[in-house]
Scaffold this active site. Sequence first.
Site, PDB file in Angstrom:
ATOM      1  N   GLU A  35       2.654   8.828  -3.756  1.00 43.06           N
ATOM      2  CA  GLU A  35       1.855   7.585  -3.766  1.00 43.06           C
ATOM      3  C   GLU A  35       0.656   7.739  -4.704  1.00 43.06           C
ATOM      4  O   GLU A  35      -0.118   8.695  -4.587  1.00 43.06           O
ATOM      5  CB  GLU A  35       1.407   7.234  -2.335  1.00 43.06           C
ATOM      6  N   ASN A  93      -2.297  -7.563   2.248  1.00 38.86           N
ATOM      7  CA  ASN A  93      -1.785  -8.938   2.096  1.00 38.86           C
ATOM      8  C   ASN A  93      -2.432  -9.910   3.080  1.00 38.86           C
ATOM      9  O   ASN A  93      -3.226  -9.517   3.925  1.00 38.86           O
ATOM     10  CB  ASN A  93      -0.246  -8.972   2.126  1.00 38.86           C
ATOM     11  N   ALA A  96       0.572 -13.453   6.500  1.00 38.12           N
ATOM     12  CA  ALA A  96       1.486 -14.524   6.920  1.00 38.12           C
ATOM     13  C   ALA A  96       2.873 -13.926   7.133  1.00 38.12           C
ATOM     14  O   ALA A  96       3.360 -13.149   6.306  1.00 38.12           O
ATOM     15  CB  ALA A  96       1.531 -15.623   5.877  1.00 38.12           C
ATOM     16  N   HIS A 546       3.368 -13.282  -4.613  1.00 40.08           N
ATOM     17  CA  HIS A 546       4.721 -13.014  -4.130  1.00 40.08           C
ATOM     18  C   HIS A 546       5.683 -12.679  -5.263  1.00 40.08           C
ATOM     19  O   HIS A 546       6.815 -13.165  -5.273  1.00 40.08           O
ATOM     20  CB  HIS A 546       5.259 -14.238  -3.360  1.00 40.08           C
TER      21      HIS A 546
END
Length: 613
Positions: A35, A93, A96, A546
Amino acid sequence: MDSEHDFIIVGGGTSGLVVAARLTEDPNTSVLVVEAGTEHTNDPRIRTPAFWLSVLGSPDFDWAYKTVPQKGLDGKVIPLSQGKLIGGSSAINGLAFVANSKAAVDAWGAFGNPGWDWETLGPYYKRFHTLAHPSDAAGKHLRLSYVDESVRGCDGPIKASFPEESKDPLPNAWVDTIGALGFPASGDPFSGKFSGGYVNALSVDPESRTRSDAATAYFEPAKSRPNLHVVTSALAEKILFDTAGASPKAVGVQIQKDGKTVTLAAKKEVILAAGVFGSPKLLELSGVGNRELLEKLNIPVVVDNPNVGENLQDHPVSSVSFEVEEGVKTIDALTRQDPEAVGAAMQEYMTNKSGPFAVGNFTGSLLPVADFVGPDGKSTLDQVIKQITASNPSPSSGDFTPHHTEFVHSVLANRAEGAGNLFMYAACANVNPDSVGADIIVKDASPANFVTICAALCYPLSRGSAHITSSNAADLSVIDPRYLEHPLDLEVQARLLRYAETIVRTEPLSKFIKRGGRRNAGAPADLGDLDVAKQYSKLSALSCWHPTSTCAMLPRERGGVVDARLHVHGVEGLRIVDSSIIPLATRGNTQTTVYAVAERAADLIKKEYGIGN
Ligand SMILES: Cc1cc2nc3c(=O)[nH]c(=O)nc-3n(C[C@H](O)[C@H](O)[C@H](O)COP(=O)(O)OP(=O)(O)OC[C@H]3O[C@@H](n4cnc5c(N)ncnc54)[C@H](O)[C@@H]3O)c2cc1C
């Protein structure tokens, strides 16, 4: 090689951590995750649901991309965040939590991916999450009778919940207004068949009221396994290939760690989970991509595939803010950093785990374009398509285009499918942010309160690209989503946005909107005229964050980079499991589809290697 594992996963983000956690359930399988970012799992800016905007743009958390000037937006540059930390974009994020549509997922199979349809992927949407039921009061207030337990997860790692809200009148006014316009919620979004207005679930743990992401749900429970290794602050520079056989085979990864070049060997596979911009970049840096580009950058070509980095799809979102009546509570005071409002919200969050800091502050809907599904809808749509086809040949090319176009046209004609994601948040928008971060919300000293209605195009026909411009892994790719470049996209976006005028004039929401009140800076007084709506849609467009499809799962001749088992075309031992493989923009938000794909990818890998048998 400096170390050896069965699998090396590049990217400890949303998809990477799902696959790492699932593969290491078998103690005999060793996995190394590489990472580039670091771990911030306990940082309150990550855990507190409403704080996500505050970390955008910060190099500690975000790659902070910006697009090239967008031709379809008269040259506007769009900030484009992507998570750079353990948990990836799931850690920053907007929380949602909405599933894709059955029609969209079925299309993946129809595009040439055998075995990919809603019937196969649907169970994975259930597998990765647990939905907590709202209290009776919140359920009633937020109109949550659409929730269908049979399609929801009950024992998956990601915790999802609804806001425990039973006083704020704006969310239910929104849902009731969309219903009054003829679009009540038609079911549960996790059934794959949903349209209408709703308050969506959030990836928020119902107990702690903190963000539930790939870091807390998948990594934390697995991180003490001796067969799972994670190296952070490590930038993967290229994939190493053995080119002695009939086709090149991925055998390891070269990384940069603490100023040193380190090589890592993969006995079984290299798995890319570096995200929609990271995965195509790594392929190109490693010699898998468009020969012309690679030769120009002096990168030896391993596989010539011009599809790498192409097909980029993202949801553009345009918005308009409306001043509300005196006394209507919004979060404008919080975004203006009003000390009293911030103190009260913090107190409420710390004491009761409730209030504006505990939630995402959005209410949504998935709607058709009203103009295309009303009494003269079919002829209006036919006329629009005919005019566009005659005067503007599609700016997107390649063999995927006819299939993509046919799908989008079919959605626009279907009342039961949402072509647009219309949502509302209770603050004033800044549609021309200077930077990547929280300045998409107005922070000026104005005491007025607003609601903002946003219109996001679910299925853009404009497809763009993300490519490297040098052989240096530290350089960011050049990103061109080509927002609203396709004339049908602009037509649809403008019609979706101007529907905001109808929504704010319809009861019960109309009661909260100040007659003749102010709008956000730059917004026209009326969006009714389609040309005005088009111009303003361009001016106010931003990204919904997105992006997908830069290493699309498609047959190679149709623009694909990976096959239906997620293997990179033309290479052995290399797979991609992240948002870049999704061939078609998701309907609504992407995270649930990324989790579902990653869970399925883990099963495919386990089956192929007999892991966990
Ligand atoms: C600001 C924002 C808001 C969003 N809001 C929502 C929302 O409300 N609802 C929703 O459903 N979706 C939302 N999304 C989208 C969703 O979160 C993403 O689609 C999803 O998390 C992507 O997962 P991924 O695994 O493809 O990539 P990521 O989760 O981004 O993971 C990629 C990882 O790879 C690492 N990496 C990249 N390159 C390298 C390299 N060379 N070496 C080592 N590591 C590397 C990155 O640092 C990162 O950690 C949002 C996204 C953003 C950015």
